[in-house]
Write a protein that holds these residues in place. Structure first.
Motif, PDB file in Angstrom:
ATOM      1  N   GLY A  72     -42.558 -32.907 -27.836  1.00 32.11           N
ATOM      2  CA  GLY A  72     -41.729 -32.511 -26.697  1.00 32.11           C
ATOM      3  C   GLY A  72     -42.311 -31.387 -25.880  1.00 32.11           C
ATOM      4  O   GLY A  72     -41.720 -31.003 -24.862  1.00 32.11           O
ATOM      5  N   ASP A  83     -38.697 -26.286 -19.979  1.00 35.59           N
ATOM      6  CA  ASP A  83     -37.897 -27.086 -19.038  1.00 35.59           C
ATOM      7  C   ASP A  83     -37.535 -26.280 -17.799  1.00 35.59           C
ATOM      8  O   ASP A  83     -37.634 -26.780 -16.675  1.00 35.59           O
ATOM      9  CB  ASP A  83     -36.615 -27.582 -19.720  1.00 35.59           C
ATOM     10  CG  ASP A  83     -36.877 -28.716 -20.690  1.00 35.59           C
ATOM     11  OD1 ASP A  83     -37.916 -29.382 -20.540  1.00 35.59           O
ATOM     12  OD2 ASP A  83     -36.033 -28.931 -21.579  1.00 35.59           O
ATOM     13  N   ARG A  87     -38.747 -27.031 -13.893  1.00 33.20           N
ATOM     14  CA  ARG A  87     -37.840 -27.245 -12.764  1.00 33.20           C
ATOM     15  C   ARG A  87     -38.121 -26.268 -11.637  1.00 33.20           C
ATOM     16  O   ARG A  87     -38.102 -26.646 -10.461  1.00 33.20           O
ATOM     17  CB  ARG A  87     -36.390 -27.131 -13.236  1.00 33.20           C
ATOM     18  CG  ARG A  87     -35.894 -28.357 -13.966  1.00 33.20           C
ATOM     19  CD  ARG A  87     -34.380 -28.332 -14.139  1.00 33.20           C
ATOM     20  NE  ARG A  87     -33.942 -27.222 -14.974  1.00 33.20           N
ATOM     21  CZ  ARG A  87     -33.795 -27.296 -16.292  1.00 33.20           C
ATOM     22  NH1 ARG A  87     -34.057 -28.415 -16.919  1.00 33.20           N
ATOM     23  NH2 ARG A  87     -33.393 -26.251 -16.982  1.00 33.20           N
ATOM     24  N   GLN A 111     -40.164 -40.404 -26.742  1.00 33.08           N
ATOM     25  CA  GLN A 111     -38.976 -41.196 -26.433  1.00 33.08           C
ATOM     26  C   GLN A 111     -38.768 -41.235 -24.919  1.00 33.08           C
ATOM     27  O   GLN A 111     -39.021 -40.259 -24.210  1.00 33.08           O
ATOM     28  CB  GLN A 111     -37.751 -40.609 -27.109  1.00 33.08           C
ATOM     29  CG  GLN A 111     -37.781 -40.736 -28.600  1.00 33.08           C
ATOM     30  CD  GLN A 111     -36.497 -40.235 -29.220  1.00 33.08           C
ATOM     31  OE1 GLN A 111     -35.608 -39.736 -28.534  1.00 33.08           O
ATOM     32  NE2 GLN A 111     -36.416 -40.357 -30.530  1.00 33.08           N
ATOM     33  N   MET A 113     -36.107 -41.162 -23.252  1.00 36.87           N
ATOM     34  CA  MET A 113     -35.073 -40.240 -22.763  1.00 36.87           C
ATOM     35  C   MET A 113     -35.695 -38.932 -22.283  1.00 36.87           C
ATOM     36  O   MET A 113     -35.217 -38.327 -21.324  1.00 36.87           O
ATOM     37  CB  MET A 113     -34.035 -39.975 -23.858  1.00 36.87           C
ATOM     38  CG  MET A 113     -33.196 -41.179 -24.214  1.00 36.87           C
ATOM     39  SD  MET A 113     -32.310 -41.869 -22.808  1.00 36.87           S
ATOM     40  CE  MET A 113     -31.169 -40.557 -22.457  1.00 36.87           C
ATOM     41  N   VAL A 114     -36.764 -38.483 -22.920  1.00 39.30           N
ATOM     42  CA  VAL A 114     -37.453 -37.257 -22.496  1.00 39.30           C
ATOM     43  C   VAL A 114     -38.083 -37.470 -21.131  1.00 39.30           C
ATOM     44  O   VAL A 114     -37.952 -36.651 -20.218  1.00 39.30           O
ATOM     45  CB  VAL A 114     -38.512 -36.846 -23.543  1.00 39.30           C
ATOM     46  CG1 VAL A 114     -39.314 -35.666 -23.061  1.00 39.30           C
ATOM     47  CG2 VAL A 114     -37.870 -36.563 -24.882  1.00 39.30           C
ATOM     48  N   LYS A 116     -37.242 -39.759 -18.934  1.00 45.78           N
ATOM     49  CA  LYS A 116     -36.170 -39.994 -17.969  1.00 45.78           C
ATOM     50  C   LYS A 116     -35.580 -38.674 -17.482  1.00 45.78           C
ATOM     51  O   LYS A 116     -35.288 -38.516 -16.294  1.00 45.78           O
ATOM     52  CB  LYS A 116     -35.089 -40.862 -18.601  1.00 45.78           C
ATOM     53  CG  LYS A 116     -33.965 -41.200 -17.677  1.00 45.78           C
ATOM     54  CD  LYS A 116     -32.934 -42.062 -18.363  1.00 45.78           C
ATOM     55  CE  LYS A 116     -31.745 -42.288 -17.449  1.00 45.78           C
ATOM     56  NZ  LYS A 116     -30.671 -43.003 -18.094  1.00 45.78           N
ATOM     57  N   LYS A 117     -35.428 -37.705 -18.389  1.00 45.68           N
ATOM     58  CA  LYS A 117     -34.893 -36.402 -18.000  1.00 45.68           C
ATOM     59  C   LYS A 117     -35.848 -35.691 -17.042  1.00 45.68           C
ATOM     60  O   LYS A 117     -35.431 -35.081 -16.064  1.00 45.68           O
ATOM     61  CB  LYS A 117     -34.650 -35.547 -19.234  1.00 45.68           C
ATOM     62  CG  LYS A 117     -34.071 -34.182 -18.912  1.00 45.68           C
ATOM     63  CD  LYS A 117     -33.939 -33.341 -20.148  1.00 45.68           C
ATOM     64  CE  LYS A 117     -33.408 -31.969 -19.839  1.00 45.68           C
ATOM     65  NZ  LYS A 117     -34.126 -31.271 -18.793  1.00 45.68           N
ATOM     66  N   ILE A 118     -37.154 -35.810 -17.296  1.00 55.57           N
ATOM     67  CA  ILE A 118     -38.133 -35.170 -16.415  1.00 55.57           C
ATOM     68  C   ILE A 118     -38.129 -35.834 -15.042  1.00 55.57           C
ATOM     69  O   ILE A 118     -38.203 -35.159 -14.005  1.00 55.57           O
ATOM     70  CB  ILE A 118     -39.527 -35.218 -17.059  1.00 55.57           C
ATOM     71  CG1 ILE A 118     -39.533 -34.298 -18.279  1.00 55.57           C
ATOM     72  CG2 ILE A 118     -40.610 -34.811 -16.076  1.00 55.57           C
ATOM     73  CD1 ILE A 118     -40.753 -34.402 -19.131  1.00 55.57           C
ATOM     74  N   SER A 120     -35.567 -37.344 -13.624  1.00 48.84           N
ATOM     75  CA  SER A 120     -34.351 -36.934 -12.921  1.00 48.84           C
ATOM     76  C   SER A 120     -34.445 -35.483 -12.456  1.00 48.84           C
ATOM     77  O   SER A 120     -33.946 -35.139 -11.380  1.00 48.84           O
ATOM     78  CB  SER A 120     -33.122 -37.144 -13.804  1.00 48.84           C
ATOM     79  OG  SER A 120     -33.171 -36.293 -14.929  1.00 48.84           O
ATOM     80  N   ASP A 121     -35.100 -34.618 -13.228  1.00 48.32           N
ATOM     81  CA  ASP A 121     -35.316 -33.234 -12.783  1.00 48.32           C
ATOM     82  C   ASP A 121     -36.217 -33.207 -11.549  1.00 48.32           C
ATOM     83  O   ASP A 121     -35.978 -32.437 -10.617  1.00 48.32           O
ATOM     84  CB  ASP A 121     -35.939 -32.393 -13.894  1.00 48.32           C
ATOM     85  CG  ASP A 121     -34.971 -32.092 -15.023  1.00 48.32           C
ATOM     86  OD1 ASP A 121     -33.745 -32.286 -14.816  1.00 48.32           O
ATOM     87  OD2 ASP A 121     -35.429 -31.672 -16.098  1.00 48.32           O
ATOM     88  N   LYS A 123     -36.640 -35.622  -9.345  1.00 52.17           N
ATOM     89  CA  LYS A 123     -35.882 -36.167  -8.214  1.00 52.17           C
ATOM     90  C   LYS A 123     -34.872 -35.153  -7.713  1.00 52.17           C
ATOM     91  O   LYS A 123     -34.675 -34.997  -6.511  1.00 52.17           O
ATOM     92  CB  LYS A 123     -35.187 -37.455  -8.642  1.00 52.17           C
ATOM     93  CG  LYS A 123     -34.450 -38.138  -7.527  1.00 52.17           C
ATOM     94  CD  LYS A 123     -33.801 -39.415  -7.994  1.00 52.17           C
ATOM     95  CE  LYS A 123     -33.008 -40.054  -6.878  1.00 52.17           C
ATOM     96  NZ  LYS A 123     -32.298 -41.257  -7.313  1.00 52.17           N
TER      97      LYS A 123
END
Length: 140
Positions: A72, A83, A87, A111, A113-114, A116-118, A120-121, A123
């Protein structure tokens, strides 16, 4: 239904009357012939003339390289980031003109999900160009 007018057979004819079909096709052809020129209405504009001798400034910005390891941890341009730092840096980079491309290099075992979170951050901070770095498929 048409009936036979002579001969030995007294049953109904099995031929299709194509006259109505031809009439409909001719009407459609006339309609399309009338409306086709109306649909090709063009707007005339004066386009600028390109000068091949003019020097264009190099507006290309270097891409942002984000590496994500299995545990991670993230590295932006080979510098470790958290994180919150990621951002904040994405917010700053999103304001640049032209905007750099964010290239994500995630380990195969990370994974989704990790990632995907990046995404979305990125975007949410206003990044438009996001790419994924991969390796070539093995030949053989």
């Amino acid at each position: 239904m048409a009936v036979s007018l002579g001969g030995d057979s007294t049953g109904p004819m099995s031929e299709i009357n194509v006259t109505p079909l031809v009439d409909v096709m001719l009407v459609l052809l006339i309609i399309f012939m009338i409306t086709a020129p109306l649909m090709s209405h063009s707007v005339t504009i004066d386009l600028p003339i390109a000068n091949p001798n003019a020097k264009t400034p190099d507006l290309k910005t270097p891409p942002l390289d984000l590496a994500i390891k299995v545990d991670g941890s993230m590295y932006l341009n080979d510098q470790p980031v958290t994180d919150a730092e990621l951002r904040a840096k994405l917010l700053v980079e999103a304001q640049l003109t032209p905007q750099p491309q964010l290239q994500i290099r995630a380990d195969r075992e990370v994974q989704f999900m990790v990632v995907k979170k990046i995404i979305s951050d990125a975007k949410g901070s206003g990044m438009v160009h996001v790419a994924f770095m991969t390796t070539d498929a093995p030949k053989g």
